[in-house]
Design an enzyme around this catalytic site. Structure first.
Site, PDB file in Angstrom:
ATOM      1  N   CYS A 111       0.924  -1.358  -0.059  1.00  0.00           N
ATOM      2  CA  CYS A 111       0.002  -0.002   0.080  1.00  0.00           C
ATOM      3  C   CYS A 111       0.845   1.129   0.042  1.00  0.00           C
ATOM      4  O   CYS A 111       0.319   2.458  -0.416  1.00  0.00           O
ATOM      5  CB  CYS A 111      -0.988  -0.054   1.291  1.00  0.00           C
ATOM      6  SG  CYS A 111      -1.955  -1.610   1.477  1.00  0.00           S
ATOM      7  N   HIS A 247      -3.035   7.115   2.463  1.00  0.00           N
ATOM      8  CA  HIS A 247      -3.538   5.723   1.888  1.00  0.00           C
ATOM      9  C   HIS A 247      -4.891   5.648   2.685  1.00  0.00           C
ATOM     10  O   HIS A 247      -5.071   5.884   3.833  1.00  0.00           O
ATOM     11  CB  HIS A 247      -2.473   4.784   2.223  1.00  0.00           C
ATOM     12  CG  HIS A 247      -3.118   3.525   2.119  1.00  0.00           C
ATOM     13  ND1 HIS A 247      -3.549   2.990   1.133  1.00  0.00           N
ATOM     14  CD2 HIS A 247      -3.033   2.364   3.097  1.00  0.00           C
ATOM     15  CE1 HIS A 247      -3.881   1.589   0.965  1.00  0.00           C
ATOM     16  NE2 HIS A 247      -3.649   1.214   2.517  1.00  0.00           N
ATOM     17  N   ASN A 277      -9.912  -0.389   0.065  1.00  0.00           N
ATOM     18  CA  ASN A 277      -8.716  -0.099  -0.121  1.00  0.00           C
ATOM     19  C   ASN A 277      -8.211  -0.828  -1.124  1.00  0.00           C
ATOM     20  O   ASN A 277      -8.194  -2.040  -1.397  1.00  0.00           O
ATOM     21  CB  ASN A 277      -8.008  -0.949   1.369  1.00  0.00           C
ATOM     22  CG  ASN A 277      -6.450  -1.078   1.336  1.00  0.00           C
ATOM     23  OD1 ASN A 277      -5.832  -0.575   0.633  1.00  0.00           O
ATOM     24  ND2 ASN A 277      -6.097  -1.325   2.668  1.00  0.00           N
TER      25      ASN A 277
HETATM   26  N1  ACO Z   1     -18.236  -8.923   9.880  1.00  0.00           N
HETATM   27  C1  ACO Z   1     -18.714  -8.930  11.275  1.00  0.00           C
HETATM   28  N2  ACO Z   1     -18.123  -9.213  12.376  1.00  0.00           N
HETATM   29  C2  ACO Z   1     -16.428  -9.426  12.110  1.00  0.00           C
HETATM   30  C3  ACO Z   1     -15.963  -9.053  10.808  1.00  0.00           C
HETATM   31  C4  ACO Z   1     -16.793  -8.956   9.778  1.00  0.00           C
HETATM   32  N3  ACO Z   1     -16.465  -8.547   8.493  1.00  0.00           N
HETATM   33  N4  ACO Z   1     -14.500  -9.467  10.990  1.00  0.00           N
HETATM   34  C5  ACO Z   1     -14.379  -9.608  12.226  1.00  0.00           C
HETATM   35  N5  ACO Z   1     -15.575  -9.618  12.912  1.00  0.00           N
HETATM   36  C6  ACO Z   1     -15.761  -9.894  14.514  1.00  0.00           C
HETATM   37  C7  ACO Z   1     -14.675 -10.698  14.969  1.00  0.00           C
HETATM   38  O1  ACO Z   1     -14.601 -12.095  14.863  1.00  0.00           O
HETATM   39  C8  ACO Z   1     -14.954 -10.515  16.384  1.00  0.00           C
HETATM   40  O2  ACO Z   1     -15.705 -11.201  17.105  1.00  0.00           O
HETATM   41  P1  ACO Z   1     -15.530 -11.658  18.405  1.00  0.00           P
HETATM   42  O3  ACO Z   1     -15.770 -10.357  19.204  1.00  0.00           O
HETATM   43  O4  ACO Z   1     -16.933 -12.270  18.685  1.00  0.00           O
HETATM   44  O5  ACO Z   1     -14.318 -12.516  18.434  1.00  0.00           O
HETATM   45  C9  ACO Z   1     -15.043  -8.800  16.416  1.00  0.00           C
HETATM   46  O6  ACO Z   1     -15.839  -8.590  15.070  1.00  0.00           O
HETATM   47  C10 ACO Z   1     -14.225  -7.751  16.498  1.00  0.00           C
HETATM   48  O7  ACO Z   1     -13.046  -8.187  15.741  1.00  0.00           O
HETATM   49  P2  ACO Z   1     -11.700  -7.405  15.631  1.00  0.00           P
HETATM   50  O8  ACO Z   1     -10.759  -7.842  14.669  1.00  0.00           O
HETATM   51  O9  ACO Z   1     -11.126  -7.178  16.975  1.00  0.00           O
HETATM   52  O10 ACO Z   1     -12.247  -5.907  14.969  1.00  0.00           O
HETATM   53  P3  ACO Z   1     -11.418  -4.564  15.012  1.00  0.00           P
HETATM   54  O11 ACO Z   1     -12.151  -3.503  15.565  1.00  0.00           O
HETATM   55  O12 ACO Z   1      -9.983  -4.725  15.305  1.00  0.00           O
HETATM   56  O13 ACO Z   1     -11.694  -4.224  13.437  1.00  0.00           O
HETATM   57  C11 ACO Z   1     -10.505  -4.231  11.348  1.00  0.00           C
HETATM   58  C12 ACO Z   1     -11.130  -5.025  12.358  1.00  0.00           C
HETATM   59  C13 ACO Z   1     -11.498  -3.385  10.860  1.00  0.00           C
HETATM   60  C14 ACO Z   1      -9.704  -5.092  10.575  1.00  0.00           C
HETATM   61  C15 ACO Z   1      -9.417  -3.293  12.311  1.00  0.00           C
HETATM   62  O14 ACO Z   1      -8.559  -4.068  12.891  1.00  0.00           O
HETATM   63  C16 ACO Z   1      -8.616  -2.379  11.278  1.00  0.00           C
HETATM   64  O15 ACO Z   1      -9.264  -1.581  10.528  1.00  0.00           O
HETATM   65  N6  ACO Z   1      -7.286  -2.649  11.162  1.00  0.00           N
HETATM   66  C17 ACO Z   1      -6.589  -2.161  10.349  1.00  0.00           C
HETATM   67  C18 ACO Z   1      -6.188  -2.867   9.091  1.00  0.00           C
HETATM   68  C19 ACO Z   1      -6.399  -2.325   7.887  1.00  0.00           C
HETATM   69  O16 ACO Z   1      -7.052  -1.406   7.528  1.00  0.00           O
HETATM   70  N7  ACO Z   1      -5.749  -3.084   6.952  1.00  0.00           N
HETATM   71  C20 ACO Z   1      -5.955  -2.844   5.585  1.00  0.00           C
HETATM   72  C21 ACO Z   1      -4.477  -3.333   4.916  1.00  0.00           C
HETATM   73  S1  ACO Z   1      -3.273  -2.772   5.472  1.00  0.00           S
HETATM   74  C22 ACO Z   1      -3.028  -1.212   4.773  1.00  0.00           C
HETATM   75  O17 ACO Z   1      -3.694  -0.680   3.923  1.00  0.00           O
HETATM   76  C23 ACO Z   1      -2.376  -0.749   5.639  1.00  0.00           C
END
Ligand code: ACO
Length: 320
Positions: A111, A247, A277
Site C-alpha cells: 500500500c 492511503h 482499500n
Molecule cells: N463482520 C462482522 N464481524 C466481524 C467481521 C466482519 N467482517 N470481521 C471480524 N468480525 C468480528 C470478529 O470475529 C470479532 O468477533 P468476536 O468479538 O466475537 O471475536 C469482532 O468482530 C471484533 O473483531 P476485531 O478484529 O477485534 O475487530 P476490529 O475492531 O479490530 O476491526 C479491522 C477489524 C477493521 C480489520 C481493524 O482492525 C482495522 O481496521 N485494522 C486496520 C487494518 C487495515 O486497514 N488493513 C488494511 C490493509 S493494510 C493497509 O492498507 C495499511
C-alpha cells in the site's frame, strides 16, 4: 528541478460489490463494515487485469497533460498484484499507451508503493535523469484476498491511478520513507510457488493474512510521525498544509491520524466508502478525483502518505 503534476487519471472496474453483496458470501453486515472501516462498496475486476487498469488510468493522465506519450522517459508502476511476474506491468502500460521512449519497471511496497514510486520519480527528475515520468499505482486485491475470511475480504477493492510528472523549476519536494521488516508478519500475502531446485509445489496460498489491530496501531503511530519528520525537513508547520492525501485503508485510521496531528478532518479527503482499500492505487485515485473536482490551486501544499505491508511507510510534500 521538480516533477510538476501535468495530468492525473484513474480507473476502477464497473462491477460494484456493496456490503450487502458481501454479506451473502461471509458472515458480516453493512453496519459492522461501515462502523469499523467506513467502507460501503468496492469495485471488483471481472475480465480486467492489473496492467489493463494501469493502462487505462495512464491514458487518462496522459490525455489530461496534453503531452505526447513518446516524450515520457520513465514509467514507474507500484503494484503487488500484477497478473504476471514478468514482463512487468510497467512495460505492458508502455505498450498500451505508446510510450516508446520510456524505461519502465514495477515497484512493490504494497500500500506504500505509490508514494515511494512518486518519490523515486521526483529523485530521478531532480537528478536530471529524466524529464517526464508517469507514476502509477494499480492493484487487483480481489485476486489476493481469501473470500472466506470476513476479517480481510471486506477491506479491499480493485483499481488504478496515475500521475504524469514533468520537470520544472519550483519549490523542492520533501520526502521520507521507512521500513520495519521485523514487523512484516503483521500483514502478509503469500503466493503459491515452487520450492527451488526440488521442483516440489509448496502448499502456500496467495491469501492475505493480517493482524488487524497491529496494523491499525502501526498506522496511527507511524503516519503522524513521518508527517512531522517531513514538515521538519521543509521547515513548515502543520497548518500550512492544504491537504493530507493518505492511503485509504480505513476511515478510523485517517480520523485517528488527524486527531493526533490536531488537524481538522476536512483537510483529510476520503473516498474509501466507494472504493475500499485498493492498496497502491488509493492515493493516485484520490488525487485524480480531487483534481477533476477542481480542488487544487497552484501553490497549495499537499502531503501524501502511504503505509502498509513490509511494514513500510512513506510521505511526500509538494506544491501543486
Ligand atoms: N463482520 C462482522 N464481524 C466481524 C467481521 C466482519 N467482517 N470481521 C471480524 N468480525 C468480528 C470478529 O470475529 C470479532 O468477533 P468476536 O468479538 O466475537 O471475536 C469482532 O468482530 C471484533 O473483531 P476485531 O478484529 O477485534 O475487530 P476490529 O475492531 O479490530 O476491526 C479491522 C477489524 C477493521 C480489520 C481493524 O482492525 C482495522 O481496521 N485494522 C486496520 C487494518 C487495515 O486497514 N488493513 C488494511 C490493509 S493494510 C493497509 O492498507 C495499511
Amino acid at each position: 528541478m521538480v516533477g510538476k503534476i501535468y495530468g492525473t487519471g484513474s480507473y476502477v472496474p464497473p462491477r460494484v460489490m456493496d456490503n450487502d453483496d458481501l454479506a451473502k458470501i461471509v458472515d458480516t453486515n453493512d453496519e459492522w463494515i461501515r462502523e469499523r472501516t467506513g467502507i460501503g462498496r468496492r469495485h471488483i475486476i471481472e475480465e480486467e487485469t492489473t496492467s489493463y487498469m494501469a493502462g487505462q488510468a495512464a491514458m487518462k493522465a496522459v490525455e489530461m497533460s496534453g503531452i505526447d506519450p513518446a516524450e515520457i522517459d520513465l514509467i514507474l508502476l507500484a503494484t503487488s498484484s500484477s497478473e504476471t511476474v514478468f514482463p512487468c506491468a510497467a512495460c505492458e502500460v508502455q505498450k498500451a499507451i505508446g510510450a516508446v521512449n520510456a524505461a519502465g519497471y514495477d515497484m512493490n511496497a504494497a500500500c506504500t508503493g505509490f508514494v515511494l514510486a512518486f518519490n523515486t520519480a521526483q529523485a530521478y527528475i531532480s537528478a536530471g535523469f529524466c524529464r517526464t515520468a508517469l507514476v502509477i499505482g494499480a492493484d487487483s486485491m480481489s485476486n489476493l484476498v481469501d473470500w472466506t475470511d470476513r476479517g480481510t475480504c471486506i477491506l479491499f477493492g480493485d483499481g488504478a491511478g496515475a500521475v504524469l510528472l514533468r520537470a520544472e523549476e519550483g519549490e523542492p519536494v520533501y520526502m521520507e520513507a521507512h521500513s520495519d521488516g521485523a514487523k512484516g508478519a503483521a500483514l502478509t500475502g503469500l503466493s503459491r510457488h515452487r520450492k527451488g531446485w526440488t521442483g516440489a509445489q509448496e502448499d502456500k496460498e496467495s491469501y492475505i493474512h493480517m493482524d488487524g489491530q497491529g496494523v491499525f496501531k502501526f498506522a496511527v503511530r507511524k503516519v503522524p510521525e513521518i508527517i512531522e519528520e517531513v514538515l521538519a525537513k521543509a521547515d513548515m508547520s502543520l497548518d500550512e498544509i492544504d491537504y493530507f492525501v493518505l492511503h485509504q485503508a480505513n476511515r478510523r485510521i485517517i480520523e485517528a491520524v488527524a486527531k493526533r496531528l490536531k488537524t481538522d478532518i476536512s483537510k483529510f479527503p476520503m473516498n474509501l466508502e466507494e472504493y475500499a482499500n485498493t492498496s497502491a492505487a488509493t492515493v493516485p485515485i484520490l488525487l485524480d478525483e480531487m483534481n477533476r473536482k477542481g480542488m487544487f490551486r497552484k501553490g497549495q501544499k499537499i502531503m501524501l502518505s502511504g503505509f502498509g505491508a513490509g511494514l513500510t511507510w512513506a510521505a511526500s510534500l509538494f506544491q501543486w
